[in-house]
Write an enzyme that holds these catalytic residues in place. Structure first.
Site, PDB file in Angstrom:
ATOM      1  N   ASN A   1      57.579  52.767 120.652  1.00  0.00           N
ATOM      2  CA  ASN A   1      57.202  54.138 120.992  1.00  0.00           C
ATOM      3  C   ASN A   1      56.149  54.031 122.097  1.00  0.00           C
ATOM      4  O   ASN A   1      55.002  53.670 121.823  1.00  0.00           O
ATOM      5  CB  ASN A   1      56.638  54.826 119.737  1.00  0.00           C
TER       6      ASN A   1
ATOM      7  N   LYS B   1      54.709  56.275 123.684  1.00  0.00           N
ATOM      8  CA  LYS B   1      53.763  57.406 123.688  1.00  0.00           C
ATOM      9  C   LYS B   1      53.533  57.854 125.141  1.00  0.00           C
ATOM     10  O   LYS B   1      54.489  57.866 125.910  1.00  0.00           O
ATOM     11  CB  LYS B   1      52.470  57.035 122.959  1.00  0.00           C
TER      12      LYS B   1
ATOM     13  N   HIS C   1      56.551  62.759 114.325  1.00  0.00           N
ATOM     14  CA  HIS C   1      55.496  61.743 114.411  1.00  0.00           C
ATOM     15  C   HIS C   1      54.167  62.399 114.027  1.00  0.00           C
ATOM     16  O   HIS C   1      53.937  63.576 114.357  1.00  0.00           O
ATOM     17  CB  HIS C   1      55.432  61.183 115.836  1.00  0.00           C
TER      18      HIS C   1
ATOM     19  N   GLU D   1      51.336  62.261 115.246  1.00  0.00           N
ATOM     20  CA  GLU D   1      50.578  62.818 116.379  1.00  0.00           C
ATOM     21  C   GLU D   1      51.120  64.196 116.753  1.00  0.00           C
ATOM     22  O   GLU D   1      50.373  65.070 117.188  1.00  0.00           O
ATOM     23  CB  GLU D   1      50.613  61.840 117.572  1.00  0.00           C
TER      24      GLU D   1
ATOM     25  N   GLU E   1      54.892  55.923 108.231  1.00  0.00           N
ATOM     26  CA  GLU E   1      53.756  55.618 109.089  1.00  0.00           C
ATOM     27  C   GLU E   1      52.490  56.220 108.479  1.00  0.00           C
ATOM     28  O   GLU E   1      52.154  57.388 108.752  1.00  0.00           O
ATOM     29  CB  GLU E   1      53.978  56.210 110.486  1.00  0.00           C
TER      30      GLU E   1
ATOM     31  N   GLY F   1      47.522  53.152 115.258  1.00  0.00           N
ATOM     32  CA  GLY F   1      46.606  52.928 116.370  1.00  0.00           C
ATOM     33  C   GLY F   1      45.206  52.512 115.952  1.00  0.00           C
ATOM     34  O   GLY F   1      44.286  52.525 116.772  1.00  0.00           O
TER      35      GLY F   1
ATOM     36  N   SER G   1      50.061  49.998 113.366  1.00  0.00           N
ATOM     37  CA  SER G   1      49.404  48.724 113.701  1.00  0.00           C
ATOM     38  C   SER G   1      50.266  47.510 113.360  1.00  0.00           C
ATOM     39  O   SER G   1      49.745  46.495 112.893  1.00  0.00           O
ATOM     40  CB  SER G   1      48.025  48.639 113.041  1.00  0.00           C
TER      41      SER G   1
HETATM   42  P1  PGA Z   1      50.753  51.759 116.543  1.00  0.00           P
HETATM   43  O1  PGA Z   1      51.633  53.091 116.615  1.00  0.00           O
HETATM   44  O2  PGA Z   1      51.714  50.607 116.412  1.00  0.00           O
HETATM   45  O3  PGA Z   1      50.007  51.731 117.835  1.00  0.00           O
HETATM   46  O4  PGA Z   1      49.868  51.874 115.351  1.00  0.00           O
HETATM   47  C1  PGA Z   1      52.753  53.250 115.792  1.00  0.00           C
HETATM   48  C2  PGA Z   1      53.343  54.622 115.982  1.00  0.00           C
HETATM   49  O5  PGA Z   1      52.582  55.577 116.184  1.00  0.00           O
HETATM   50  O6  PGA Z   1      54.574  54.790 115.918  1.00  0.00           O
END
Ligand code: PGA
Length: 250
Positions: free
Chosen positions: A9, A11, A94, A96, A166, A172, A211
């Protein structure tokens, strides 16, 4: 050996210039792997992803879409538009999007249905906050998210969805769920979906995200209920992503 689904992803990262090398390198890496590899790009780079990746072993897609076919929705993109670029994957719900753009469980459900109608593979995300886990509400929260996400979707279509657990506290942050925590929740989440959709747990594909890095991926991805990973930070550099793509899981 199980085939892992390893989807990046991006982003809101990388430029057109950076993507040229990125796509070329990712194609090479995926070409040598038995795992399924994919990448979800910012909308504006979807035509470029199509140009570079169509016909390769790298699936490509985007990170969101609108649930309606068209109308006065400034700044939004419909499934019909994505279909013009042979999009394979769409991330839906997601955290976010849920947190910053007010995406509700009802919207997640409508978007998943629309993505399925268009033949895309929806990657439906779910997961609890740190507080919900501390309060021991995490299973209840996840159950509610999943039951609403698949409401009214027939069992054949549910099998076409890829789910991604997630935990919000792991995204993140550099703090991943332990392999036991991820396995326990994913096993539980599969049981909830299996029950509601009347399908078998092993017919459900479910990823872990949060992560996921080269140093923890092998252990997590080898857990029996986990089918792969949704990878943010560690997918931005193909050399790093490669270390996850190269994993052979039992
Ligand atoms: P990350 O993000 O691996 O940076 O924690 C995962 C995601 O948001 O899909």
């Amino acid at each position: 050996m199980k085939t892992l689904y390893l989807f990046g992803n991006l982003k809101m990262n990388l430029s057109m210039e950076e993507l040229e090398d990125y796509f070329d390198s990712l194609k090479q890496v995926a070409g040598k792997s038995n795992n399924m590899v994919g990448v979800c790009v910012p909308y504006v780079y979807l035509p470029y992803a199509e140009e570079k990746l169509r016909g390769s072993r790298v699936l490509y897609g985007v990170q969101n879409m609108h649930e309606l076919d068209g109308g006065a929705f400034t700044g939004e993109i419909s499934a019909k538009m994505l279909a013009d670029f042979d999009c394979d994957l769409v991330i839906i719900g997601h955290s976010e999007r849920r947190i910053y753009y007010n995406e509700t469980d009802e919207k997640v459900n409508l978007k998943a249905k629309k993505a399925l109608d268009f033949g895309f593979t929806p990657i439906v995300c779910f997961g609890e906050t740190e507080k919900q886990r501390k309060d021991l509400k995490h299973e209840e929260v996840v159950k509610n998210q999943l039951e609403k996400a698949i409401d009214g979707i027939n069992k054949l279509d549910v099998k076409d969805i890829i789910f991604a657990y997630e935990p919000i506290w792991a995204i993140g942050t550099g703090v991943n769920a332990t392999s036991e925590e991820a396995e326990k929740m994913i096993k539980y989440a599969k049981s909830i979906i299996a029950k509601k959709a009347k399908i078998k747990e092993d017919e459900i594909i479910m990823l872990y995200g949060g992560s996921l890095k080269p140093n923890n991926a092998e252990e997590i991805l080898n857990m029996p209920s986990i089918n792969g990973g949704l990878i943010g930070g560690a997918c931005l550099d193909v050399d790093t992503f490669k270390q996850i793509i190269d994993i052979k899981a039992n």
